[in-house]
Design a protein around this motif. Structure first.
Motif, mmCIF file in Angstrom:
data_model
loop_
_atom_site.group_PDB
_atom_site.id
_atom_site.type_symbol
_atom_site.label_atom_id
_atom_site.label_comp_id
_atom_site.label_asym_id
_atom_site.label_seq_id
_atom_site.Cartn_x
_atom_site.Cartn_y
_atom_site.Cartn_z
ATOM 1 N N VAL A 38 0.826 -1.215 0.000
ATOM 2 C CA VAL A 38 0.000 0.000 0.000
ATOM 3 C C VAL A 38 0.858 1.262 0.000
ATOM 4 N N ASP A 39 1.824 1.309 -0.881
ATOM 5 C CA ASP A 39 2.574 2.547 -1.069
ATOM 6 C C ASP A 39 2.698 2.799 -2.567
ATOM 7 N N PRO A 40 2.887 4.045 -2.953
ATOM 8 C CA PRO A 40 2.908 4.365 -4.389
ATOM 9 C C PRO A 40 3.937 3.560 -5.176
ATOM 10 N N GLN A 41 5.092 3.277 -4.560
ATOM 11 C CA GLN A 41 6.137 2.543 -5.276
ATOM 12 C C GLN A 41 5.682 1.143 -5.663
ATOM 13 N N SER A 42 5.063 0.435 -4.722
ATOM 14 C CA SER A 42 4.645 -0.939 -5.019
ATOM 15 C C SER A 42 3.525 -0.952 -6.049
ATOM 16 N N HIS A 43 2.609 0.016 -5.949
ATOM 17 C CA HIS A 43 1.521 0.085 -6.919
ATOM 18 C C HIS A 43 2.044 0.458 -8.305
ATOM 19 N N THR A 44 2.998 1.373 -8.334
ATOM 20 C CA THR A 44 3.605 1.745 -9.620
ATOM 21 C C THR A 44 4.317 0.547 -10.236
ATOM 22 N N PHE A 45 5.028 -0.195 -9.402
ATOM 23 C CA PHE A 45 5.735 -1.390 -9.880
ATOM 24 C C PHE A 45 4.742 -2.406 -10.442
ATOM 25 N N PHE A 46 3.636 -2.600 -9.734
ATOM 26 C CA PHE A 46 2.602 -3.539 -10.186
ATOM 27 C C PHE A 46 2.052 -3.119 -11.548
ATOM 28 N N MET A 47 1.741 -1.831 -11.678
ATOM 29 C CA MET A 47 1.171 -1.354 -12.940
ATOM 30 C C MET A 47 2.202 -1.385 -14.063
ATOM 31 N N ASP A 48 3.467 -1.149 -13.729
ATOM 32 C CA ASP A 48 4.524 -1.222 -14.749
ATOM 33 C C ASP A 48 4.715 -2.651 -15.245
ATOM 34 N N ILE A 49 4.517 -3.613 -14.357
ATOM 35 C CA ILE A 49 4.583 -5.022 -14.775
ATOM 36 C C ILE A 49 3.472 -5.304 -15.792
ATOM 37 N N VAL A 50 2.265 -4.824 -15.473
ATOM 38 C CA VAL A 50 1.131 -5.016 -16.390
ATOM 39 C C VAL A 50 1.415 -4.347 -17.732
ATOM 40 N N LYS A 51 1.960 -3.148 -17.673
ATOM 41 C CA LYS A 51 2.278 -2.405 -18.900
ATOM 42 C C LYS A 51 3.307 -3.156 -19.740
ATOM 43 N N ALA A 52 4.359 -3.643 -19.082
ATOM 44 C CA ALA A 52 5.399 -4.392 -19.801
ATOM 45 C C ALA A 52 4.833 -5.686 -20.375
ATOM 46 N N PHE A 53 3.946 -6.308 -19.619
ATOM 47 C CA PHE A 53 3.312 -7.559 -20.060
ATOM 48 C C PHE A 53 2.540 -7.333 -21.357
ATOM 49 N N VAL A 54 1.769 -6.260 -21.382
ATOM 50 C CA VAL A 54 0.919 -5.975 -22.543
ATOM 51 C C VAL A 54 1.744 -5.482 -23.726
ATOM 52 N N LEU A 55 2.807 -4.727 -23.443
ATOM 53 C CA LEU A 55 3.612 -4.142 -24.518
ATOM 54 C C LEU A 55 4.346 -5.185 -25.349
ATOM 55 N N GLU A 56 4.502 -6.375 -24.809
ATOM 56 C CA GLU A 56 5.154 -7.423 -25.600
ATOM 57 C C GLU A 56 4.324 -7.762 -26.836
ATOM 58 N N GLY A 57 3.018 -7.465 -26.737
ATOM 59 C CA GLY A 57 2.160 -7.492 -27.915
ATOM 60 C C GLY A 57 1.977 -8.828 -28.592
ATOM 61 N N GLU A 58 2.147 -9.904 -27.872
ATOM 62 C CA GLU A 58 1.920 -11.213 -28.481
ATOM 63 C C GLU A 58 0.429 -11.417 -28.738
ATOM 64 N N GLU A 59 0.135 -12.337 -29.619
ATOM 65 C CA GLU A 59 -1.263 -12.665 -29.881
ATOM 66 C C GLU A 59 -1.853 -13.335 -28.639
ATOM 67 N N GLY A 60 -3.016 -12.889 -28.249
ATOM 68 C CA GLY A 60 -3.659 -13.456 -27.064
ATOM 69 C C GLY A 60 -3.079 -12.963 -25.757
ATOM 70 N N VAL A 61 -2.427 -11.791 -25.779
ATOM 71 C CA VAL A 61 -1.780 -11.289 -24.558
ATOM 72 C C VAL A 61 -2.814 -10.960 -23.479
ATOM 73 N N GLN A 62 -3.996 -10.498 -23.887
ATOM 74 C CA GLN A 62 -5.031 -10.170 -22.903
ATOM 75 C C GLN A 62 -5.515 -11.428 -22.186
ATOM 76 N N GLU A 63 -5.589 -12.516 -22.934
ATOM 77 C CA GLU A 63 -5.995 -13.790 -22.329
ATOM 78 C C GLU A 63 -4.932 -14.283 -21.353
ATOM 79 N N GLN A 64 -3.670 -14.096 -21.730
ATOM 80 C CA GLN A 64 -2.570 -14.473 -20.832
ATOM 81 C C GLN A 64 -2.606 -13.638 -19.556
#
Length: 569
Positions: free
Chosen positions: A188-214
């Protein structure tokens, strides 16, 4: 350099010597430049290595900790492969970080070998706590402007490895990434939440087919664990991380659909299932029991007025906090684009439709256990949903004569289920409601089809959904409170009659009176939350003003695109 004929020292040195000196100077300059460049590169690599050792706490130099009070993980295999080099550059860092994450016995590789206790980050085996600590360590070097490219590369590698772990969990045996991500959110601090959202962003940016399902496969277990934590808690002791975490999901365009999907019941006709999701579980947090067979958790001693008053204040504060945050979550989902807005309104509409049985007269009269209480959501759920919807209504009912309320179309309830989709109507059960005036009939005795608008706006939907939710929540609970008060009065009178005779039934009757008193106080507490009452009064005042504006207008002779008053008469 002078040419030979013009060189005054040519005679003294001799032509050949002058030539050799001149050539030596020319030959020496590139060598100096190369040496200088090489030493600069070495210095940069050494600087990168120092940052790596301080950020990731690993090395390929067996003597890296000599004379220093620190601990490092020695990557022996990589060190052998890179001999005689002892510094990790950016190219080697990628392999080094991956190798570090896969180490089975981290403690055995720590240098100096004499270490008896280990620093947490140095020997951290879990992927996400380790990477999060690394990103925190990396931030302490942000002031080094000259190393910006290297720092960005390190950051990129951290998130690349995070994504790899999520996409290929089989590489990391024995690690539950859902647990690790939830633990990350619990900071519950901005750093951990930012890290969590950056992981999601990096995950999606890989742009593979079916990334949303993954991404869904990764995040559904996270939501499930949060849901479990909510179910284990009550309205007072709800873990502090839960609401901010759900807000993160609601705000993110990639996570919001996953959140909504997790809340949509597989069997849409079972009203009870709307409670069996993370949003449903949050809405169920109340002073009232979550199920018909659950016990009341609060007001153990309802006869103690001081204790009751203190408990009421605590519950009201917690309820206000919950509904305020749920309002923010709903608002974020509504602002998440047409698709998300449609999904949320559909969820609310179907939830109200499948729980219509709550409002039936036989349900209120049946007592604590009835078919409706077993197949519908709890009283607390419907009260909280009503409180959230009331907050959504506030933009058009802060005052009784708010002009925005004139956008409400009174024909909303006449839309048949077949027309709902075309007219943007998400609550398709109102056409069956009993009208104050009987429907008009034609010459053939058949009911004349009621007029409806071409489409309906959000203000109209929000107004009618809120009114229906109040009907299924506040009204039902108010009737239960009235009946509970009557039942309590009878029980207390019976107890006083029996107590005078010192009858053996005194204790059972006292327990029953105590139970009824707890139930009465709990219902009263649930209905008297200040913010909800204020918003309810505002809505009803606005509804009265709006009804007058609707009533004083003559019926239009021809079909209209909209039947909303729009202006004050």
């Amino acid at each position: 350099m002078m040419s030979e004929p013009n060189n005054p020292f040519a005679g003294l040195l001799g032509v050949s010597e002058a030539k050799s000196q001149s050539n030596a100077e020319y030959a020496e300059s590139p060598a100096i430049a190369v040496t200088s460049k090489q030493s600069q590169e070495d210095a940069e690599i050494e600087m990168i290595n120092n940052i790596v050792e301080n950020v990731f706490h690993f090395t390929i130099n067996p003597r890296a900790v000599d004379g220093a009070d620190r601990q490092l993980v020695y990557l022996e295999e990589l060190a052998e492969a890179m001999k005689p080099r002892v510094n990790i550059d950016l190219e080697a860092l990628e392999q080094a970080l991956f190798e570090r994450l896969l180490l089975p016995e981290v403690e055995a590789t720590v240098i100096p070998k004499s270490s008896l206790s280990f620093k947490e980050h140095v020997v951290q085996k879990q992927v996400f706590p380790y990477l999060f600590s690394s990103i925190q360590n990396l931030q302490s070097f942000d002031h080094m402007v000259g190393m910006r490219n290297a720092l960005d590369k390190m950051r990129e590698l951290i998130f690349r490895n995070a994504v790899t772990a999520l996409k290929q969990p089989a590489l990391f045996e024995g690690q539950d990434f859902a647990v690790q991500l939830v633990e990350l959110l619990k900071h519950v601090d901005p750093q951990s939440h930012t890290f969590f959202m950056d992981i999601v962003k990096a995950f999606v940016l890989e742009g593979e087919e079916g990334v949303q399902e993954q991404l869904k496969e990764v995040m559904l277990p996270v939501l499930k664990r949060i849901h479990t934590d909510v179910n284990k808690s009550n309205i007072i002791n709800l873990p502090i991380y839960v609401l901010p975490s759900i807000q993160l999901f609601a705000n993110n365009p990639n996570l919001a659909p996953i959140l909504m999907e997790s809340c949509e019941p597989k069997i849409e006709t079972n009203g009870r299932l709307y409670q069996d999701s993370v949003i449903g579980a949050l809405l169920s947090l109340s002073v009232l029991p979550r199920t018909a067979i659950s016990l009341h958790e609060f007001f153990d001693n309802p006869m103690d007025q001081a204790a009751t008053s203190m408990m009421e204040s605590s519950v009201w504060n917690a309820s206000s906090h919950l509904t305020n945050n749920m309002h923010k979550i709903f608002l974020s989902l509504l602002k998440g684009g047409p698709q998300m807005r449609n999904r949320l309104l559909t969820w609310i509409g179907k939830c109200l439709k499948t729980n219509v049985a709550r409002g039936k007269l036989w349900n209120v009269q049946a007592g604590e256990i009835s078919p409706a209480t077993l197949t519908c959501v709890s009283d607390g759920f419907m009260l909280n949903l009503g409180a959230v919807l009331l907050q959504l209504c506030q933009p058009f009912c802060t005052t009784a004569d708010d002009p925005k309320s004139l956008k409400i179309d009174p024909t909303y309830g006449a839309v048949t289920p077949e027309e709902c989709a075309a007219k943007s109507v998400h609550l398709d059960c109102l056409h069956n409601e009993t009208c104050l005036l009987p429907l008009r009939e034609g010459e053939d005795g058949q009911s004349v089809k009621r007029p409806t608008a071409e489409t309906y706006n959000f203000v109209t939907e929000c107004f009618f959904m809120t009114q229906k939710c109040i009907d299924l929540g506040v009204r039902v609970c108010a009737e239960k409170l009235w009946r509970s008060g009557q039942e309590l009065g009878r029980a207390q009178r019976a107890l006083s009659d029996v107590a005078a005779a010192a009858h053996h039934l005194v204790e059972p009757m006292r327990q029953r009176a105590h139970h009824l008193m707890t139930k009465f106080v709990s219902l009263r507490c649930a209905l008297l939350e200040k913010d909800m009452l204020t918003n309810l009064h505002r809505l009803q005042a606005t509804a009265c003003t709006w009804l007058v504006q609707v009533a004083i207008r003559p019926d239009p002779e021809s079909p209209q695109a909209s039947y909303a008053p729009t202006t004050v008469v």
